[in-house]
Design a protein around this motif. Structure first.
Motif, PDB file in Angstrom:
ATOM      1  N   ASP A 208      60.142  52.872  40.618  1.00  0.00           N
ATOM      2  CA  ASP A 208      61.514  52.844  41.120  1.00  0.00           C
ATOM      3  C   ASP A 208      61.567  51.899  42.316  1.00  0.00           C
ATOM      4  OD1 ASP A 208      64.068  53.393  41.880  1.00  0.00           O
ATOM      5  OD2 ASP A 208      63.829  55.562  41.988  1.00  0.00           O
ATOM      6  N   MET A 209      62.061  50.687  42.104  1.00  0.00           N
ATOM      7  CA  MET A 209      62.115  49.604  43.085  1.00  0.00           C
ATOM      8  C   MET A 209      60.726  48.988  43.298  1.00  0.00           C
ATOM      9  SD  MET A 209      64.818  51.106  45.895  1.00  0.00           S
ATOM     10  CE  MET A 209      64.948  49.547  46.788  1.00  0.00           C
ATOM     11  N   VAL A 210      60.460  47.907  42.598  1.00  0.00           N
ATOM     12  CA  VAL A 210      59.173  47.221  42.743  1.00  0.00           C
ATOM     13  C   VAL A 210      59.356  45.742  43.064  1.00  0.00           C
ATOM     14  CG1 VAL A 210      57.892  48.830  41.277  1.00  0.00           C
ATOM     15  CG2 VAL A 210      59.012  46.843  40.236  1.00  0.00           C
ATOM     16  N   GLY A 211      60.556  45.356  43.530  1.00  0.00           N
ATOM     17  CA  GLY A 211      60.809  43.961  43.842  1.00  0.00           C
ATOM     18  C   GLY A 211      61.556  43.758  45.140  1.00  0.00           C
ATOM     19  N   SER A 212      61.372  44.634  46.112  1.00  0.00           N
ATOM     20  CA  SER A 212      62.123  44.553  47.362  1.00  0.00           C
ATOM     21  C   SER A 212      61.849  43.236  48.084  1.00  0.00           C
ATOM     22  CB  SER A 212      61.777  45.730  48.273  1.00  0.00           C
ATOM     23  OG  SER A 212      62.025  46.955  47.617  1.00  0.00           O
ATOM     24  N   PRO A 213      62.887  42.597  48.639  1.00  0.00           N
ATOM     25  CA  PRO A 213      62.711  41.274  49.233  1.00  0.00           C
ATOM     26  C   PRO A 213      61.767  41.239  50.430  1.00  0.00           C
ATOM     27  CG  PRO A 213      64.950  42.110  49.572  1.00  0.00           C
ATOM     28  CD  PRO A 213      64.300  43.017  48.594  1.00  0.00           C
ATOM     29  N   ASN A 214      61.718  42.290  51.217  1.00  0.00           N
ATOM     30  CA  ASN A 214      60.834  42.351  52.391  1.00  0.00           C
ATOM     31  C   ASN A 214      59.798  43.448  52.148  1.00  0.00           C
ATOM     32  OD1 ASN A 214      60.062  41.553  55.026  1.00  0.00           O
ATOM     33  ND2 ASN A 214      61.294  43.159  55.966  1.00  0.00           N
ATOM     34  N   GLY A 288      64.451  51.576  54.765  1.00  0.00           N
ATOM     35  CA  GLY A 288      63.551  51.738  55.892  1.00  0.00           C
ATOM     36  C   GLY A 288      63.177  50.392  56.490  1.00  0.00           C
ATOM     37  N   VAL A 289      62.871  50.375  57.772  1.00  0.00           N
ATOM     38  CA  VAL A 289      62.625  49.121  58.488  1.00  0.00           C
ATOM     39  C   VAL A 289      61.132  48.833  58.545  1.00  0.00           C
ATOM     40  CG1 VAL A 289      62.874  47.950  60.713  1.00  0.00           C
ATOM     41  CG2 VAL A 289      64.738  49.374  59.825  1.00  0.00           C
ATOM     42  N   LYS A 290      60.772  47.613  58.196  1.00  0.00           N
ATOM     43  CA  LYS A 290      59.364  47.205  58.216  1.00  0.00           C
ATOM     44  C   LYS A 290      58.860  47.142  59.655  1.00  0.00           C
ATOM     45  CE  LYS A 290      57.417  44.338  55.292  1.00  0.00           C
ATOM     46  NZ  LYS A 290      57.049  43.121  54.535  1.00  0.00           N
ATOM     47  N   THR A 291      57.711  47.740  59.893  1.00  0.00           N
ATOM     48  CA  THR A 291      57.120  47.741  61.230  1.00  0.00           C
ATOM     49  C   THR A 291      56.350  46.454  61.486  1.00  0.00           C
ATOM     50  OG1 THR A 291      55.038  48.739  60.518  1.00  0.00           O
ATOM     51  CG2 THR A 291      56.852  50.249  61.063  1.00  0.00           C
ATOM     52  N   ALA A 292      56.022  46.222  62.742  1.00  0.00           N
ATOM     53  CA  ALA A 292      55.225  45.047  63.104  1.00  0.00           C
ATOM     54  C   ALA A 292      53.847  45.122  62.453  1.00  0.00           C
ATOM     55  CB  ALA A 292      55.107  44.942  64.625  1.00  0.00           C
ATOM     56  N   THR A 301      59.158  40.257  57.376  1.00  0.00           N
ATOM     57  CA  THR A 301      59.791  40.251  58.689  1.00  0.00           C
ATOM     58  C   THR A 301      59.856  41.645  59.277  1.00  0.00           C
ATOM     59  OG1 THR A 301      61.172  38.404  57.947  1.00  0.00           O
ATOM     60  CG2 THR A 301      61.839  39.538  59.964  1.00  0.00           C
ATOM     61  N   ALA A 302      59.239  41.830  60.434  1.00  0.00           N
ATOM     62  CA  ALA A 302      59.292  43.113  61.127  1.00  0.00           C
ATOM     63  C   ALA A 302      60.698  43.336  61.682  1.00  0.00           C
ATOM     64  CB  ALA A 302      58.276  43.138  62.259  1.00  0.00           C
ATOM     65  N   GLY A 303      61.088  44.600  61.743  1.00  0.00           N
ATOM     66  CA  GLY A 303      62.390  44.930  62.289  1.00  0.00           C
ATOM     67  C   GLY A 303      63.539  44.758  61.318  1.00  0.00           C
ATOM     68  N   VAL A 304      63.234  44.417  60.069  1.00  0.00           N
ATOM     69  CA  VAL A 304      64.236  44.229  59.030  1.00  0.00           C
ATOM     70  C   VAL A 304      63.945  45.203  57.897  1.00  0.00           C
ATOM     71  CG1 VAL A 304      65.201  42.602  57.349  1.00  0.00           C
ATOM     72  CG2 VAL A 304      64.587  41.817  59.644  1.00  0.00           C
ATOM     73  N   ALA A 305      64.967  45.700  57.241  1.00  0.00           N
ATOM     74  CA  ALA A 305      64.779  46.640  56.135  1.00  0.00           C
ATOM     75  C   ALA A 305      63.956  46.010  55.019  1.00  0.00           C
ATOM     76  CB  ALA A 305      66.128  47.097  55.597  1.00  0.00           C
ATOM     77  N   TYR A 306      63.232  46.836  54.296  1.00  0.00           N
ATOM     78  CA  TYR A 306      62.500  46.351  53.124  1.00  0.00           C
ATOM     79  C   TYR A 306      63.463  45.749  52.112  1.00  0.00           C
ATOM     80  CZ  TYR A 306      59.133  49.680  55.111  1.00  0.00           C
ATOM     81  OH  TYR A 306      58.321  50.378  55.959  1.00  0.00           O
ATOM     82  N   ASP A 307      64.627  46.379  51.980  1.00  0.00           N
ATOM     83  CA  ASP A 307      65.675  45.868  51.092  1.00  0.00           C
ATOM     84  C   ASP A 307      67.011  45.994  51.811  1.00  0.00           C
ATOM     85  OD1 ASP A 307      67.500  45.219  49.168  1.00  0.00           O
ATOM     86  OD2 ASP A 307      66.804  46.643  47.665  1.00  0.00           O
ATOM     87  N   VAL A 308      67.483  44.887  52.387  1.00  0.00           N
ATOM     88  CA  VAL A 308      68.732  44.917  53.160  1.00  0.00           C
ATOM     89  C   VAL A 308      69.940  45.160  52.266  1.00  0.00           C
ATOM     90  CG1 VAL A 308      67.838  43.444  55.002  1.00  0.00           C
ATOM     91  CG2 VAL A 308      68.958  42.403  53.029  1.00  0.00           C
ATOM     92  N   CYS A 309      69.767  45.022  50.955  1.00  0.00           N
ATOM     93  CA  CYS A 309      70.883  45.238  50.018  1.00  0.00           C
ATOM     94  C   CYS A 309      70.783  46.563  49.277  1.00  0.00           C
ATOM     95  CB  CYS A 309      70.967  44.080  49.014  1.00  0.00           C
ATOM     96  SG  CYS A 309      71.531  42.528  49.750  1.00  0.00           S
ATOM     97  N   TYR A 310      69.930  47.447  49.759  1.00  0.00           N
ATOM     98  CA  TYR A 310      69.755  48.750  49.105  1.00  0.00           C
ATOM     99  C   TYR A 310      71.088  49.475  48.962  1.00  0.00           C
ATOM    100  CZ  TYR A 310      68.364  53.659  48.637  1.00  0.00           C
ATOM    101  OH  TYR A 310      68.235  54.961  48.235  1.00  0.00           O
ATOM    102  N   HIS A 311      71.426  49.831  47.728  1.00  0.00           N
ATOM    103  CA  HIS A 311      72.652  50.560  47.403  1.00  0.00           C
ATOM    104  C   HIS A 311      73.907  49.805  47.826  1.00  0.00           C
ATOM    105  CE1 HIS A 311      70.968  54.884  46.659  1.00  0.00           C
ATOM    106  NE2 HIS A 311      70.499  53.982  45.812  1.00  0.00           N
TER     107      HIS A 311
END
Length: 389
Positions: A208-214, A288-292, A301-311
């Motif tokens: 379930d979700m295997v192509g997240s941009p970040n 969720g936001v990717k950590t450093a 990119t740290a501080g950005v969601a794994y998928d900014v377009c989620y839902h």
């Protein structure tokens, strides 16, 4: 029972006692957390509320307005989700007046699961893999979950070249976003009407979700080593730890790092682990936001969601990371083929799943466990993650 402070563990609205003295005819204000949204709404209606506002929990990135699901047509009052800040504004002043208007429809409708299985292989030892076909109303859902659905479709297409020892069954689930309805129906139907057939399922793999941009290469924590059983983490049935180890081993063999994510019960593996079936799978992250630390290991990119377009409507073909899909689809193919030929590392005897206690509580299940951290609408993508080498 609402604190108006950021909290992952508050139980606002989860018990009927929370509404002691509630003035009938008022709107109930509750904070997100611990139990499913449907439970909060049902308790509010039973107490005489004419509407319910559930505000975000204010921590772990959950501050904005949100859309959830009640899981079923449970109530007749309007229920909306809003931001943490709006909830605090409504809850802090005395004498606050709020008015609600909604235009909604709640009904039972028909949807479908789609199945395919290999023509050969031992029918008494079935390897199952699945991904959900539906998206949220907001958009096309190309990452969530076109990515997982397409990945297992290609594996199925390639399986025609193989003659596995064990039967391999592919499932594309309907109505996952509405409360895992497709997978829940399938499991419940087999358990009730064909228990012998259900006993033949050796294991279940979920994608379930295997192509997240970040993305991060997350593997479900089948042995609960990173996420002990508790709020937000269910017990992995016997054999689940072996599946987790196999995924980590595959990635290590490709010189790729991997991390762990909890069995929260909020995707289609939930009904299977509730019945004691070993399970595992992959996930590349959602809002969720990717950590450093994660960025240092996995890139991005740290501080950005794994998928900014989620839902969201922007979850289109432009929203997938092809490298993530390539790496994860290879891992999917490797595990499906491996277990297609030998499941003994998971189930020992090579026939059916191990005898694990069924009916375990699955925190996070949209059906309403009392120890969830969110509840509803695909919240599987909100749990914490921890790194693994």
């Amino acid at each position: 029972d609402t604190t108006l402070t950021p909290s992952l563990t508050n139980t606002s609205g989860c018990e009927a006692a929370d509404f002691a003295g509630f003035p009938a005819g008022s709107i109930a204000l509750m904070q997100r957390g611990t139990c499913a949204f449907g439970i909060k709404a049902a308790n509010a209606q039973a107490a005489g509320a004419v509407g319910a506002i559930i505000f975000n929990n204010g921590t772990d990135g959950r501050t904005a307005s949100f859309a959830g699901t009640l899981g079923a047509p449970l109530v007749t009052i309007p229920v909306v989700g809003t931001s943490f800040a709006a909830g605090v504004d409504l809850g802090t002043p005395t004498g606050t007046v709020a008015r609600m208007f909604t235009n909604t429809e709640s009904a039972i409708r028909q949807t479908w699961n789609v199945f395919a299985e290999t023509a050969t292989g031992n029918p008494d030892n079935v390897v199952m893999t699945g991904a959900h076909l539906d998206s949220v109303i907001a958009g096309a859902g190309v990452n969530d979950n076109g990515s997982g659905s397409a990945a297992i479709l290609e594996v199925a297409r390639q399986m025609k070249k193989a003659k596995p020892v064990n039967k391999v069954r592919f499932a594309w689930w309907g109505a996952e976003e509405l409360g895992l309805l497709g997978s829940r129906h399938y499991v419940a139907d087999l358990v009730a009407n064909q228990p012998d057939e259900f006993a033949k399922i050796a294991l279940y793999l979920n994608f379930d979700m295997v192509g997240s941009p970040n993305y991060v290469r997350f593997v479900y924590d089948g042995d609960n080593s990173a996420f002990p059983v508790g709020p937000g983490a269910a017990a992995g049935p016997e054999g689940s730890g072996a599946i987790e180890a196999a995924f980590h081993s595959y990635f290590a063999g490709q010189n790729l790092a991997s991390a762990e994510t909890a069995f929260s019960g909020r995707s289609d593996y939930g009904p299977f682990i509730e019945q004691g079936v070993p399970a595992g799978g992959l996930f590349t992250g959602a809002e969720g936001v990717k950590t450093a630390a994660e960025a240092a290991i996995f890139g991005g990119t740290a501080g950005v969601a794994y998928d900014v377009c989620y839902h969201q409507a922007c979850d289109t073909l432009a929203n997938v990371n092809m490298q993530a899909i390539d790496e994860n689809s290879d891992a999917i193919a490797h595990l499906v083929l491996t277990y297609g030929f030998d499941t003994r590392s998971v189930n020992g005897t090579g026939t059916g799943h191990p005898v694990s206690p069924p009916g375990q509580e699955v925190p996070g299940s949209p059906s309403g466990s009392t120890s969830t951290t969110g509840g509803g609408l695909h919240d599987d993508h909100e749990h914490d993650v921890r790194e693994a080498s």
